[in-house]
Design a protein around this motif. Structure first.
Motif, PDB file in Angstrom:
ATOM      1  N   GLN A 385      37.648 116.925  11.164  1.00 34.90           N
ATOM      2  CA  GLN A 385      38.889 116.586  10.459  1.00 34.90           C
ATOM      3  C   GLN A 385      39.663 117.841  10.064  1.00 34.90           C
ATOM      4  O   GLN A 385      40.891 117.899  10.211  1.00 34.90           O
ATOM      5  N   LEU A 386      38.957 118.859   9.567  1.00 34.02           N
ATOM      6  CA  LEU A 386      39.631 120.103   9.205  1.00 34.02           C
ATOM      7  C   LEU A 386      40.280 120.748  10.421  1.00 34.02           C
ATOM      8  O   LEU A 386      41.394 121.270  10.343  1.00 34.02           O
ATOM      9  N   PHE A 387      39.588 120.686  11.546  1.00 38.31           N
ATOM     10  CA  PHE A 387      40.126 121.271  12.771  1.00 38.31           C
ATOM     11  C   PHE A 387      41.349 120.502  13.247  1.00 38.31           C
ATOM     12  O   PHE A 387      42.382 121.094  13.586  1.00 38.31           O
ATOM     13  N   ASP A 388      41.249 119.167  13.286  1.00 37.19           N
ATOM     14  CA  ASP A 388      42.354 118.348  13.787  1.00 37.19           C
ATOM     15  C   ASP A 388      43.597 118.457  12.909  1.00 37.19           C
ATOM     16  O   ASP A 388      44.722 118.529  13.415  1.00 37.19           O
ATOM     17  N   ARG A 389      43.406 118.458  11.594  1.00 32.90           N
ATOM     18  CA  ARG A 389      44.546 118.382  10.687  1.00 32.90           C
ATOM     19  C   ARG A 389      45.099 119.746  10.302  1.00 32.90           C
ATOM     20  O   ARG A 389      46.209 119.848   9.771  1.00 32.90           O
ATOM     21  N   GLY A 390      44.325 120.809  10.547  1.00 30.23           N
ATOM     22  CA  GLY A 390      44.800 122.136  10.202  1.00 30.23           C
ATOM     23  C   GLY A 390      44.937 122.364   8.713  1.00 30.23           C
ATOM     24  O   GLY A 390      45.748 123.181   8.268  1.00 30.23           O
ATOM     25  N   THR A 391      44.126 121.642   7.920  1.00 32.20           N
ATOM     26  CA  THR A 391      44.179 121.802   6.467  1.00 32.20           C
ATOM     27  C   THR A 391      43.272 122.947   6.023  1.00 32.20           C
ATOM     28  O   THR A 391      42.336 123.316   6.737  1.00 32.20           O
ATOM     29  N   PRO A 392      43.498 123.508   4.851  1.00 30.43           N
ATOM     30  CA  PRO A 392      42.660 124.625   4.392  1.00 30.43           C
ATOM     31  C   PRO A 392      41.201 124.211   4.244  1.00 30.43           C
ATOM     32  O   PRO A 392      40.891 123.091   3.830  1.00 30.43           O
ATOM     33  N   VAL A 393      40.321 125.126   4.582  1.00 29.30           N
ATOM     34  CA  VAL A 393      38.891 124.851   4.463  1.00 29.30           C
ATOM     35  C   VAL A 393      38.478 124.998   3.006  1.00 29.30           C
ATOM     36  O   VAL A 393      39.137 125.694   2.226  1.00 29.30           O
ATOM     37  N   PRO A 394      37.377 124.349   2.600  1.00 31.50           N
ATOM     38  CA  PRO A 394      36.923 124.485   1.208  1.00 31.50           C
ATOM     39  C   PRO A 394      36.459 125.907   0.922  1.00 31.50           C
ATOM     40  O   PRO A 394      36.079 126.650   1.827  1.00 31.50           O
ATOM     41  N   SER A 395      36.487 126.252  -0.338  1.00 32.68           N
ATOM     42  CA  SER A 395      36.109 127.615  -0.720  1.00 32.68           C
ATOM     43  C   SER A 395      34.629 127.884  -0.460  1.00 32.68           C
ATOM     44  O   SER A 395      34.238 129.019  -0.169  1.00 32.68           O
ATOM     45  N   ASP A 396      33.793 126.842  -0.567  1.00 39.66           N
ATOM     46  CA  ASP A 396      32.366 126.990  -0.300  1.00 39.66           C
ATOM     47  C   ASP A 396      32.124 126.776   1.194  1.00 39.66           C
ATOM     48  O   ASP A 396      31.866 125.675   1.652  1.00 39.66           O
ATOM     49  N   ARG A 397      32.225 127.846   1.970  1.00 40.54           N
ATOM     50  CA  ARG A 397      32.085 127.746   3.429  1.00 40.54           C
ATOM     51  C   ARG A 397      30.691 127.256   3.826  1.00 40.54           C
ATOM     52  O   ARG A 397      30.530 126.557   4.814  1.00 40.54           O
TER      53      ARG A 397
END
Length: 485
Positions: A385-397
């Motif tokens: 979902q993060l990849f598809d939507r291009g939204t910022p990743v969470p701070s806790d990688r």
């Protein structure tokens, strides 16, 4: 739009286009001509058929039946005449069109080895290319009574075939000319973990192993390798890639490079002829995956019907999934060499070969631009979902790498259905967001089967089945006030 649309090809792209057109208003005639003598089927599910997990009825796709739809399986188009706007079939029929769509797909490649002929339909007995339903039937027939099998090609299709045969109890060896498996999608570290996982499932990998010749006798197949090694088995499966079917387009004078060249409307160099799916080349790229083919079908249906004539095809970065018994893999984006001028690149990885787990993330300016997720990791849905939507990743990688928040020993997934936004894509192949599943439930669907029928979720590669079932379970137990997305 009125008139006649002729679709050449009754595979996953052609059948989806027919369904999309059938669902739109308008007085039109749709003729679908398919060279294979079967109903349209889900090619992605053939590996499950090979493994014995499903039967042939479960790979069939829903037909675009109804008024104005003429489906003719087992009919091969032999020529296209753009001047007369007609196609000719192997039954000597001449069919006129107002718009023609080429959805001819691709053909299995046969490596140029002594002992093999280029035509996959004329291979020696006990040697089968893995591409079609008929290929699958031939493999199953050859596997009856067999104890060993060789698979030439360690890409996605080859590993699906290998895992399917191993599930039937055969000893399987994969021969791959590159140093690691699935080299187009994986890095060497991920390939090594995957090879170890496969070995535990009965599939041994021979890497950096170039085949030089094939010999077939009454009951054995022998494969010679460049290093001098000789491998023998009861069956040889070829999974060496595919080549777009462009012969009709070339003969008709259309622009063809690696595939049939199309623009954003999916139109070829002839404005009345279009192409979608494996045979189409858009912006210099071939697809080869179901999600882009179905996206193209959706856009083209809008263009041809006129109800969304302004729609244009915009390719999305694909997500490759390999999900078989004992294997769960997702690969996406670009993990190639990094441009040294980009200062904001983060590379994170985690490897646990003993558990068959590997995770790698590339983050550029807080956006996920590439990832490999191999093994049991509940964060895979969130990563996609993060990849598809291009939204910022969470701070806790590390939560993405490990599948749980740091310090949380419960293994709770990073994101539950209640926390997923409605816009989050659940089914990649059919572009079904969570919100569509919720709306379907609110409209009266009360089972996974009813939700699938209404939304088409899970009908592509099937890898989202667990996610869809989880959302349906959540919907069935949540109070109406909580089902807000």
């Amino acid at each position: 739009m009125t008139g006649r649309v002729v679709i050449v090809g009754y595979g996953m792209a052609g059948s989806r286009l027919a369904s999309e057109l059938r669902a739109r208003d308008g007085d039109r005639k749709i003729v679908v001509l398919g060279a294979e003598p079967h109903r349209a089927y889900n090619r992605i599910m053939l590996s499950n058929l090979l493994a014995g997990k499903i039967d042939e009825t479960q790979v069939e796709l829903t037909e675009a039946a109804g008024h104005g739809v003429d489906i003719r399986p087992g009919v091969t188009v032999t020529a296209v005449d753009p001047v007369a706007a007609t196609v000719t079939t192997d039954r000597n029929d001449t069919i006129s069109y107002d718009h023609l769509v080429l959805a001819t797909g691709s053909r299995a490649m046969v490596p140029p080895l002594p002992g093999l002929v280029p035509d996959p339909d004329r291979l020696p007995e006990r040697v089968v290319a893995f591409r079609t339903l008929d290929d699958c039937r031939r493999i199953l027939a050859a596997a009856t009574g067999a104890r060993t099998a060789l698979v030439l090609g360690g890409g996605l299709l080859g590993l699906e075939a290998a895992r399917g045969l191993a599930s039937r109890g055969l000893d399987v060896r994969v021969v791959h000319p590159v140093g690691h498996l699935m080299n187009r999608q994986l890095d060497p570290a991920a390939g090594a973990v995957l090879a170890r996982t496969l070995a535990g499932l009965g599939v041994i990998s021979h890497l950096d192993a170039a085949a030089t010749a094939v010999h077939v006798d009454a009951d054995r197949v022998t494969l010679e390798l460049a290093a001098g090694q000789i491998l023998t088995a009861d069956l040889l499966v070829l999974a060496c890639g595919v080549r777009p079917e462009t012969g009709l387009a070339r003969s008709a004078g259309l622009t063809v490079e690696r595939g049939i060249v199309v623009d954003d409307r999916l139109a070829t160099s002839d404005p009345r002829i279009f192409a979608i799916g494996d045979c189409a080349q858009h912006e210099g790229q071939l697809t080869g995956l179901v999600a882009p083919a179905w996206a193209q079908a959706r856009v083209l249906a809008g263009v041809l019907s006129g109800d969304r004539a302004g729609d244009r095809y915009r390719p999305q970065a694909p997500v490759t999934r390999l999900k078989a018994a004992g294997i769960d893999l997702a690969a996406m984006g670009d993990l190639g060499p990094v441009d040294g001028s980009e200062p904001a690149v983060e590379e994170l990885s985690f490897t646990d070969p003993a558990r068959g787990t590997y995770a790698r993330l590339r983050i550029v300016r807080e956006r996920l631009t590439g990832a490999i997720m191999l093994g049991d990791n509940p964060a895979v849905g969130t990563v996609i979902q993060l990849f598809d939507r291009g939204t910022p990743v969470p701070s806790d990688r590390r939560a993405l790498l490990l599948g749980r928040a740091v310090g949380d020993r419960s293994g709770t997934p990073v994101e539950s259905p209640a926390l997923m936004p409605d816009a989050a894509t659940v089914c990649q192949c059919n572009t079904v967001p969570k919100g569509a599943l919720v709306r379907c439930w609110r409209a009266g669907a009360r089972s996974v089967a009813e939700v699938v029928t209404a939304t088409r979720a899970t009908t592509g590669c099937g890898s989202c089945r667990d996610a869809v079932e989880g959302i349906v379970h959540w919907l069935s137990t949540a109070d109406s006030a909580e089902v807000s997305g």
